[in-house]
Design a protein around this motif. Structure first.
Motif, PDB file in Angstrom:
ATOM      1  N   SER A 259     -69.319 -29.017   2.386  1.00 17.10           N
ATOM      2  CA  SER A 259     -69.111 -28.008   3.429  1.00 17.10           C
ATOM      3  C   SER A 259     -68.017 -27.039   3.021  1.00 17.10           C
ATOM      4  N   THR A 260     -66.917 -27.609   2.480  1.00 20.12           N
ATOM      5  CA  THR A 260     -65.815 -26.754   2.043  1.00 20.12           C
ATOM      6  C   THR A 260     -66.263 -25.844   0.906  1.00 20.12           C
ATOM      7  N   LEU A 261     -66.969 -26.433  -0.068  1.00 21.00           N
ATOM      8  CA  LEU A 261     -67.464 -25.645  -1.196  1.00 21.00           C
ATOM      9  C   LEU A 261     -68.425 -24.564  -0.711  1.00 21.00           C
ATOM     10  N   GLU A 263     -68.558 -23.113   2.115  1.00 15.18           N
ATOM     11  CA  GLU A 263     -67.898 -22.036   2.843  1.00 15.18           C
ATOM     12  C   GLU A 263     -66.972 -21.213   1.954  1.00 15.18           C
ATOM     13  N   THR A 264     -66.486 -21.806   0.850  1.00 12.78           N
ATOM     14  CA  THR A 264     -65.532 -21.085  -0.001  1.00 12.78           C
ATOM     15  C   THR A 264     -66.171 -20.505  -1.252  1.00 12.78           C
ATOM     16  N   LEU A 265     -67.476 -20.688  -1.423  1.00 12.47           N
ATOM     17  CA  LEU A 265     -68.143 -20.118  -2.592  1.00 12.47           C
ATOM     18  C   LEU A 265     -67.987 -18.598  -2.614  1.00 12.47           C
ATOM     19  N   PRO A 266     -67.765 -18.023  -3.793  1.00 15.73           N
ATOM     20  CA  PRO A 266     -67.664 -16.556  -3.870  1.00 15.73           C
ATOM     21  C   PRO A 266     -69.027 -15.876  -3.813  1.00 15.73           C
ATOM     22  N   ASN A 282     -73.700 -19.193   4.749  1.00 13.86           N
ATOM     23  CA  ASN A 282     -72.242 -19.128   4.710  1.00 13.86           C
ATOM     24  C   ASN A 282     -71.732 -17.729   5.060  1.00 13.86           C
ATOM     25  N   ASP A 283     -70.433 -17.659   5.308  1.00 19.96           N
ATOM     26  CA  ASP A 283     -69.818 -16.390   5.704  1.00 19.96           C
ATOM     27  C   ASP A 283     -69.965 -15.333   4.617  1.00 19.96           C
ATOM     28  N   ARG A 284     -69.915 -15.780   3.346  1.00 20.85           N
ATOM     29  CA  ARG A 284     -69.950 -14.811   2.247  1.00 20.85           C
ATOM     30  C   ARG A 284     -71.245 -14.001   2.254  1.00 20.85           C
ATOM     31  N   ASP A 287     -71.004 -11.446   4.851  1.00 22.95           N
ATOM     32  CA  ASP A 287     -70.086 -10.387   4.415  1.00 22.95           C
ATOM     33  C   ASP A 287     -70.776  -9.429   3.447  1.00 22.95           C
TER      34      ASP A 287
END
Length: 779
Positions: A259-261, A263-266, A282-284, A287
């Protein structure tokens, strides 16, 4: 059973009347009765005491041997307190004395009914207890049975296997031995709850085995009570869940990490199920598409509708949607497919089919490659700039092109190029107008006075977020904040500035270094061009002087020499003086000098005509052109080289002539080992080549000429190719100088060493075309 048949039948009749459900068998013979009991299932036995052959108590003993629990009522007319006492001691279920009247039969029926019910209840309880005992013993769960004081009264094998204790080590004790100290409060709370609520509890806690190993266990606790609510027993069943717990913990950790990965993936990630519904996003990704949505709100959305909504953001909306549908239908992986947004930014998309528990799914990954595309465009522009730079003819032109490229290609709108001038320093040669507006006239930097000089001196680039923090800054009141200074080798520096701090990143440094490398190459090209032009000017002047000299030599010297020869002939006609012979030799020597000088002056032109030339054939031709006397030649190569035939011929002729003349076996009177010393190419009438062996062979990248003469002393080898060097007063000292000149005009190297016995001249750097056979003497 009774010894009186009539009484027996009467009793049976009244019992059936009193309790119609009774099934009654009668007998007056103990042996027969015993046989009936063995063959049939009876719930109760009623017997008299006084019977023929056996008493009622003896009959009881025989019945008890068959069934120790069946109810046995002693119904006798000859009873006494003694018999009653003995009957109770023998284990009769009930004792009833016969009396007058029929009421006794109702009493007997009631006694039988009560005895049977009690018997059946006990048997049922016993069977239940037996089943429970077997269940506990055979249960795969560890089972501990406590009494109402929470004292252990029983443990099964499964419990002992997990805990590592023998039953005798636990029975009679508490749970304390196998509960870790840090878990005692929690277990004590469970015990209190069981005592107070008399219900069931489920808990998970650690236990510690007899060997000290800590294990995770799950417990299922139950209080068993009777109809009055009294505690009968307490059961605690448990199982070792250590492995499952560890797996669960790992799954939880993995889920947290994923989950952390996620959400933090570029990169932007979208997962769909078989129905093309969003599983996760994910948010990315949101964005990248400029959507201010909560990812949780998108889960479950129709991906086809989602794609249609996103399509308007792309330059080719229809193709965006069609391509997604085709890829999901084909379910073949797609890698790095480029998409262009309407804003001009670029994305790359990859697709991979996935298998989900409920069917096939789809995974999409989107990357922002706008910066990469910009870098690629800049690199392409820098490549074009490099071509312009290499065409520049002056340092100033190189600097102007470099400043313009740094501005228009790299976006460094405040930049300048300073080039080093000896005695002055780093002089500004070109700069942008924006730079001059910010800092005014561009300064000249001197040794040790600036960041620019430090970069020039060390050759290390400097990227500064704020120049005010650097002690080497040139101007302490400078309006410049961010600065990028790049070395240009020995030529100078390229400086870019900004009025804001932290203006330059790693990309600016890398691309700036690419431009700096191209500038250095261009400046080197300008230097080489300038040196070539200066060399051409010097060669032109030199050739003019040499041509003038050659004219003087060929005309102004030959004419007087011809006159002198004519006068000599006239003098010989008049006189036979030995002095005239000496004059003739002097004239011959002067003619040779004139020929050699003309060769040096007129064949120094660097324009040559290179063609494939066979070493064997040209060596034989040269051998025929040289006065060799009795000398012998061994040509050991059939190698073909690219050379100017005329100059190669002159080179070989001079080497062969030199070998014949210096390697003659006829010793000089002064004992120097030969008729002519090395360095002399003057023709000697007394040199007949007696005993000289000469070899021409191939070596790596060239060829050699070797003789068996006395050789050249090591201390003289560095001088033999100099103009005018000769140890023979009759030598011109030009022969080996011509050899060197012919080699250099080809770009070859020529050297002298010692061969097998004499001197060996090696010519290397030769362009070897091929060979008709195997060369001998290589190396």
């Amino acid at each position: 059973m009774d010894d009186d048949p009539e009484f027996t039948d009467l009793t049976a009749s009244f019992l059936r009347k009193s309790e119609p459900t009774f099934a009654i068998s009668t007998s007056t013979d103990p042996g027969e009765a015993l046989e009936q009991f063995r063959e049939s299932a009876f719930d109760c036995v009623v017997s008299d005491h006084n019977m023929p052959g056996a008493t009622g108590l003896e009959f009881l003993e025989q019945i008890r041997e068959i069934d120790p629990d069946v109810p046995f009522i002693l119904f006798t007319g000859g009873g006494s307190e003694t018999i009653a006492s003995r009957a109770v001691s023998a284990g009769v279920t009930d004792y009833l004395q016969k009396s007058a009247g029929t009421d006794q039969y109702a009493v007997l029926a009631n006694r039988i009914r009560n005895a049977v019910e009690t018997y059946r209840s006990r048997r049922a309880l016993s069977e239940s207890q037996e089943r429970l005992s077997r269940f506990i013993d055979q249960s795969p769960l560890g089972t501990i049975e406590y009494d109402e004081t929470f004292t252990i009264v029983r443990v099964n094998d499964a419990a002992c296997e997990v805990l590592g204790y023998e039953p005798g080590e636990l029975v009679g004790g508490s749970w304390a031995p196998f509960v870790p100290e840090d878990e005692e409060l929690e277990v004590a709370a469970v015990e209190r709850g069981l005592r107070e609520n008399q219900a069931g509890f489920h808990n998970v806690n650690d236990i510690v085995t007899k060997d000290g190993e800590r294990r995770r266990t799950a417990w299922y606790n139950r209080v068993v009570t009777d109809d009055d609510g009294e505690v009968i027993t307490i059961f605690a069943q448990f199982e070792d869940v250590t492995d499952a717990h560890e797996r669960q913990q790992k799954l939880k950790e993995q889920d947290v990490l994923e989950s952390t990965l996620f959400e933090t993936l570029p990169v932007g990630v979208l997962a769909e199920d078989a129905d093309r519904r969003v599983i996760r996003i994910n948010d990315r990704l949101l964005d990248l598409f400029g959507l201010e949505w909560d990812p949780d709100d998108v889960v479950g959305a129709d991906c086809e509708a989602f794609a249609a909504e996103l399509a308007d953001r792309f330059a080719d909306a229809d193709r965006f949607v069609d391509r997604i549908e085709r890829v999901t239908d084909e379910r073949e992986p797609v890698w790095n497919e480029e998409l262009v947004l309407g804003s001009g930014d670029a994305l790359e998309r990859s697709y991979r089919p996935i298998e989900l528990p409920n069917g096939p799914g789809h995974l999409w990954v989107y990357y922002d490659v706008s910066d990469r595309r910009m870098r690629e465009r800049r690199l392409e522009a820098l490549n074009e700039t490099a071509g312009e730079l290499m065409a520049a003819e002056t340092r100033e032109e190189v600097a102007e092109i470099g400043v313009e490229a740094a501005d228009s290609v790299l976006g460094l709108d405040l930049n300048a190029i300073h080039l080093f001038e000896p005695g002055t320093g780093l002089v500004p040669v070109a700069g942008t107008e924006a730079g001059r507006e910010l800092i005014g006239p561009l300064p000249t930097f001197s040794e040790g006075d600036s960041i620019a000089w430090r970069v020039y001196e060390t050759g290390e680039p400097a990227s500064l977020d704020d120049v005010r923090t650097d002690p080497d800054r040139y101007n302490h009141d400078t309006p410049v904040r961010g600065e990028l200074c790049l070395p240009l080798g020995d030529y100078g520096v390229l400086i870019a500035g900004s009025p804001t701090t932290g203006a330059f990143d790693r990309s600016d440094e890398v691309l700036g270094e690419v431009l700096a490398t191209a500038l250095v190459a261009a400046l080197e090209q300008v230097d080489r061009t300038d040196r070539l032009r200066e060399r051409e000017r010097r060669l032109t002047r030199q050739n003019a002087r040499l041509e003038e000299f050659a004219s003087v030599v060929s005309h102004d010297l030959r004419n007087p020499l011809n006159v002198a020869d004519g006068r000599l002939e006239l003098a010989r006609a008049e006189s036979d003086s030995e002095h005239l012979t000496a004059v003739s030799r002097a004239h011959d020597r002067m003619a040779e000098l004139i020929d050699e000088l003309l060769t040096l002056t007129r064949e120094c032109d660097t324009q040559i005509d290179l063609t494939p030339v066979g070493l064997e054939s040209i060596a034989r031709t040269c051998w025929g052109n040289v006065d060799t006397g009795s000398a012998r030649i061994d040509i050991r190569t059939d190698r073909t080289v690219r050379a100017d035939g005329t100059r190669l011929k002159r080179l070989l002729e001079n080497l062969l002539r030199n070998a014949v003349e210096h390697g003659s076996a006829n010793p000089r009177s002064d004992g120097r080992g030969g008729a002519v010393e090395h360095g002399s190419t003057g023709r000697r009438t007394d040199a007949d080549g007696n005993g000289v062996e000469i070899a021409v062979g191939a070596l790596n990248g060239g060829f050699y000429v070797e003789d068996n003469g006395p050789g050249i002393p090591p201390e003289n080898r560095g001088s033999v190719f100099e103009y005018g060097y000769s140890t023979d007063p009759n030598g011109t000292g030009l022969g080996l100088a011509i050899v060197k000149q012919c080699a250099e005009v080809h770009g070859w190297d020529v050297g002298v060493t010692t061969g097998d016995s004499g001197a060996r001249f090696e010519i290397t750097g030769v362009d070897v075309v091929g060979s008709l056979g195997t060369d001998s003497g290589d190396g």
